[in-house]
Design a protein around this motif. Structure first.
Motif, PDB file in Angstrom:
ATOM      1  N   VAL A   7     -59.804 -42.809  -5.512  1.00  0.00           N
ATOM      2  CA  VAL A   7     -60.567 -41.580  -5.702  1.00  0.00           C
ATOM      3  C   VAL A   7     -59.677 -40.427  -5.255  1.00  0.00           C
ATOM      4  CG1 VAL A   7     -62.583 -40.260  -4.937  1.00  0.00           C
ATOM      5  CG2 VAL A   7     -62.754 -42.741  -5.295  1.00  0.00           C
ATOM      6  N   CYS A   8     -59.408 -39.495  -6.163  1.00  0.00           N
ATOM      7  CA  CYS A   8     -58.548 -38.356  -5.835  1.00  0.00           C
ATOM      8  C   CYS A   8     -59.388 -37.107  -5.690  1.00  0.00           C
ATOM      9  CB  CYS A   8     -57.564 -38.080  -6.960  1.00  0.00           C
ATOM     10  SG  CYS A   8     -56.423 -39.403  -7.220  1.00  0.00           S
ATOM     11  N   GLU A   9     -59.078 -36.328  -4.685  1.00  0.00           N
ATOM     12  CA  GLU A   9     -59.726 -35.040  -4.526  1.00  0.00           C
ATOM     13  C   GLU A   9     -58.663 -33.964  -4.641  1.00  0.00           C
ATOM     14  OE1 GLU A   9     -62.454 -34.705  -1.339  1.00  0.00           O
ATOM     15  OE2 GLU A   9     -63.454 -36.589  -1.864  1.00  0.00           O
ATOM     16  N   VAL A  10     -58.754 -33.203  -5.726  1.00  0.00           N
ATOM     17  CA  VAL A  10     -57.804 -32.129  -6.007  1.00  0.00           C
ATOM     18  C   VAL A  10     -58.617 -30.869  -6.270  1.00  0.00           C
ATOM     19  CG1 VAL A  10     -56.009 -31.316  -7.599  1.00  0.00           C
ATOM     20  CG2 VAL A  10     -56.173 -33.758  -7.056  1.00  0.00           C
ATOM     21  N   PRO A  11     -58.408 -29.800  -5.484  1.00  0.00           N
ATOM     22  CA  PRO A  11     -59.158 -28.571  -5.761  1.00  0.00           C
ATOM     23  C   PRO A  11     -58.753 -28.008  -7.118  1.00  0.00           C
ATOM     24  CG  PRO A  11     -57.466 -28.177  -4.104  1.00  0.00           C
ATOM     25  CD  PRO A  11     -57.463 -29.652  -4.384  1.00  0.00           C
ATOM     26  N   SER A  12     -59.725 -27.503  -7.874  1.00  0.00           N
ATOM     27  CA  SER A  12     -59.389 -26.985  -9.205  1.00  0.00           C
ATOM     28  C   SER A  12     -58.679 -25.645  -9.099  1.00  0.00           C
ATOM     29  CB  SER A  12     -60.649 -26.849 -10.057  1.00  0.00           C
ATOM     30  OG  SER A  12     -61.590 -26.058  -9.375  1.00  0.00           O
ATOM     31  N   SER A  13     -58.937 -24.918  -8.012  1.00  0.00           N
ATOM     32  CA  SER A  13     -58.224 -23.664  -7.827  1.00  0.00           C
ATOM     33  C   SER A  13     -57.978 -23.432  -6.344  1.00  0.00           C
ATOM     34  CB  SER A  13     -59.021 -22.493  -8.414  1.00  0.00           C
ATOM     35  OG  SER A  13     -60.226 -22.350  -7.712  1.00  0.00           O
ATOM     36  N   ALA A  14     -56.918 -22.706  -6.052  1.00  0.00           N
ATOM     37  CA  ALA A  14     -56.558 -22.405  -4.673  1.00  0.00           C
ATOM     38  C   ALA A  14     -55.935 -21.019  -4.625  1.00  0.00           C
ATOM     39  CB  ALA A  14     -55.557 -23.447  -4.148  1.00  0.00           C
ATOM     40  N   MET A  15     -56.124 -20.347  -3.509  1.00  0.00           N
ATOM     41  CA  MET A  15     -55.541 -19.020  -3.332  1.00  0.00           C
ATOM     42  C   MET A  15     -54.107 -19.161  -2.833  1.00  0.00           C
ATOM     43  SD  MET A  15     -57.753 -16.542  -3.936  1.00  0.00           S
ATOM     44  CE  MET A  15     -57.192 -15.171  -2.942  1.00  0.00           C
ATOM     45  N   THR A  16     -53.221 -18.339  -3.386  1.00  0.00           N
ATOM     46  CA  THR A  16     -51.836 -18.334  -2.934  1.00  0.00           C
ATOM     47  C   THR A  16     -51.782 -18.099  -1.428  1.00  0.00           C
ATOM     48  OG1 THR A  16     -51.246 -17.333  -5.033  1.00  0.00           O
ATOM     49  CG2 THR A  16     -49.572 -17.261  -3.332  1.00  0.00           C
ATOM     50  N   GLY A  17     -50.938 -18.882  -0.740  1.00  0.00           N
ATOM     51  CA  GLY A  17     -50.756 -18.677   0.695  1.00  0.00           C
ATOM     52  C   GLY A  17     -51.731 -19.421   1.580  1.00  0.00           C
ATOM     53  N   THR A  18     -52.703 -20.127   0.973  1.00  0.00           N
ATOM     54  CA  THR A  18     -53.654 -20.868   1.800  1.00  0.00           C
ATOM     55  C   THR A  18     -53.170 -22.297   2.014  1.00  0.00           C
ATOM     56  OG1 THR A  18     -54.952 -21.496  -0.138  1.00  0.00           O
ATOM     57  CG2 THR A  18     -55.635 -19.510   1.039  1.00  0.00           C
ATOM     58  N   VAL A  19     -53.820 -22.981   2.943  1.00  0.00           N
ATOM     59  CA  VAL A  19     -53.537 -24.391   3.205  1.00  0.00           C
ATOM     60  C   VAL A  19     -54.412 -25.214   2.268  1.00  0.00           C
ATOM     61  CG1 VAL A  19     -53.682 -26.247   4.901  1.00  0.00           C
ATOM     62  CG2 VAL A  19     -52.985 -23.949   5.607  1.00  0.00           C
ATOM     63  N   VAL A  20     -53.806 -26.143   1.538  1.00  0.00           N
ATOM     64  CA  VAL A  20     -54.562 -26.967   0.597  1.00  0.00           C
ATOM     65  C   VAL A  20     -54.217 -28.426   0.842  1.00  0.00           C
ATOM     66  CG1 VAL A  20     -54.950 -27.506  -1.838  1.00  0.00           C
ATOM     67  CG2 VAL A  20     -54.573 -25.142  -1.146  1.00  0.00           C
ATOM     68  N   LYS A  95     -54.036 -45.864 -10.834  1.00  0.00           N
ATOM     69  CA  LYS A  95     -53.923 -44.403 -10.791  1.00  0.00           C
ATOM     70  C   LYS A  95     -55.300 -43.779 -10.949  1.00  0.00           C
ATOM     71  CE  LYS A  95     -49.487 -44.269 -13.278  1.00  0.00           C
ATOM     72  NZ  LYS A  95     -49.287 -45.683 -13.601  1.00  0.00           N
ATOM     73  N   CYS A  96     -55.482 -42.613 -10.341  1.00  0.00           N
ATOM     74  CA  CYS A  96     -56.713 -41.876 -10.577  1.00  0.00           C
ATOM     75  C   CYS A  96     -56.476 -40.942 -11.757  1.00  0.00           C
ATOM     76  CB  CYS A  96     -57.128 -41.085  -9.350  1.00  0.00           C
ATOM     77  SG  CYS A  96     -55.983 -39.786  -8.894  1.00  0.00           S
ATOM     78  N   SER A  97     -57.553 -40.358 -12.280  1.00  0.00           N
ATOM     79  CA  SER A  97     -57.394 -39.465 -13.416  1.00  0.00           C
ATOM     80  C   SER A  97     -56.685 -38.185 -12.988  1.00  0.00           C
ATOM     81  CB  SER A  97     -58.744 -39.152 -14.046  1.00  0.00           C
ATOM     82  OG  SER A  97     -59.596 -38.623 -13.075  1.00  0.00           O
ATOM     83  N   VAL A  98     -55.985 -37.590 -13.928  1.00  0.00           N
ATOM     84  CA  VAL A  98     -55.216 -36.379 -13.663  1.00  0.00           C
ATOM     85  C   VAL A  98     -56.166 -35.205 -13.451  1.00  0.00           C
ATOM     86  CG1 VAL A  98     -53.558 -34.759 -14.682  1.00  0.00           C
ATOM     87  CG2 VAL A  98     -53.300 -37.230 -15.043  1.00  0.00           C
ATOM     88  N   LYS A  99     -55.875 -34.396 -12.422  1.00  0.00           N
ATOM     89  CA  LYS A  99     -56.679 -33.204 -12.164  1.00  0.00           C
ATOM     90  C   LYS A  99     -55.743 -32.006 -12.046  1.00  0.00           C
ATOM     91  CE  LYS A  99     -60.464 -35.670 -10.038  1.00  0.00           C
ATOM     92  NZ  LYS A  99     -61.301 -35.882  -8.885  1.00  0.00           N
ATOM     93  N   ARG A 100     -56.166 -30.905 -12.642  1.00  0.00           N
ATOM     94  CA  ARG A 100     -55.341 -29.700 -12.626  1.00  0.00           C
ATOM     95  C   ARG A 100     -55.708 -28.811 -11.442  1.00  0.00           C
ATOM     96  NH1 ARG A 100     -51.786 -26.980 -15.483  1.00  0.00           N
ATOM     97  NH2 ARG A 100     -51.819 -24.716 -15.380  1.00  0.00           N
ATOM     98  N   MET A 101     -54.693 -28.332 -10.758  1.00  0.00           N
ATOM     99  CA  MET A 101     -54.894 -27.357  -9.695  1.00  0.00           C
ATOM    100  C   MET A 101     -54.248 -26.049 -10.136  1.00  0.00           C
ATOM    101  SD  MET A 101     -53.953 -27.410  -5.618  1.00  0.00           S
ATOM    102  CE  MET A 101     -52.170 -27.334  -5.744  1.00  0.00           C
ATOM    103  N   GLN A 102     -55.049 -25.000 -10.164  1.00  0.00           N
ATOM    104  CA  GLN A 102     -54.579 -23.667 -10.534  1.00  0.00           C
ATOM    105  C   GLN A 102     -54.458 -22.827  -9.277  1.00  0.00           C
ATOM    106  OE1 GLN A 102     -54.115 -22.598 -13.939  1.00  0.00           O
ATOM    107  NE2 GLN A 102     -53.091 -20.864 -12.961  1.00  0.00           N
ATOM    108  N   VAL A 103     -53.262 -22.314  -9.038  1.00  0.00           N
ATOM    109  CA  VAL A 103     -53.060 -21.481  -7.841  1.00  0.00           C
ATOM    110  C   VAL A 103     -52.983 -20.017  -8.269  1.00  0.00           C
ATOM    111  CG1 VAL A 103     -51.597 -21.021  -5.839  1.00  0.00           C
ATOM    112  CG2 VAL A 103     -51.822 -23.351  -6.721  1.00  0.00           C
TER     113      VAL A 103
END
Length: 103
Positions: A7-20, A95-103
């Motif tokens: 099980v993968c947990e990937v945030p879909s979006s993140a703010m530049t400069g934050t801890v992810v 493998k888990c499914s691919v998830k996109r993270m937008q920064v």
């Protein structure tokens, strides 16, 4: 016992400069699985020493045992498609499914 699909947990979006933190976990594998993260289909390097990581411009810490991928400060360059793979040397790696993270 071969690993199950993690099980993968990937945030879909993140703010530049934050801890992810991205996480990956599966519980069936015995011995416990090791985890490898991929970005855009390419295996991410494990940070070994500060010198080599700086040279490669690595902005994250990958823990193969816990399955976490930690970005201390994400940048736009970290935008991409992430997935992780669990393997313990028994059966096929999963493998888990691919998830996109937008920064």
């Amino acid at each position: 016992v071969a690993p199950t699909t993690p099980v993968c947990e990937v945030p879909s979006s993140a703010m530049t400069g934050t801890v992810v933190e991205l996480s990956c976990k599966e519980t069936e594998g015995s011995p416990p699985s090791e985890y490898q993260w991929y970005k855009n289909g390419v295996a991410l390097l494990e940070k070994t020493g500060a010198g080599s990581a700086r040279a490669a411009n690595i902005t994250y810490t990958m823990n193969k045992k816990s399955g976490t991928l930690l970005f201390n400060t994400v940048t736009k360059n970290d935008t991409g498609e992430y997935f992780c793979e669990a393997s313990n040397g028994i059966g096929l790696s999963q493998k888990c499914s691919v998830k996109r993270m937008q920064v």
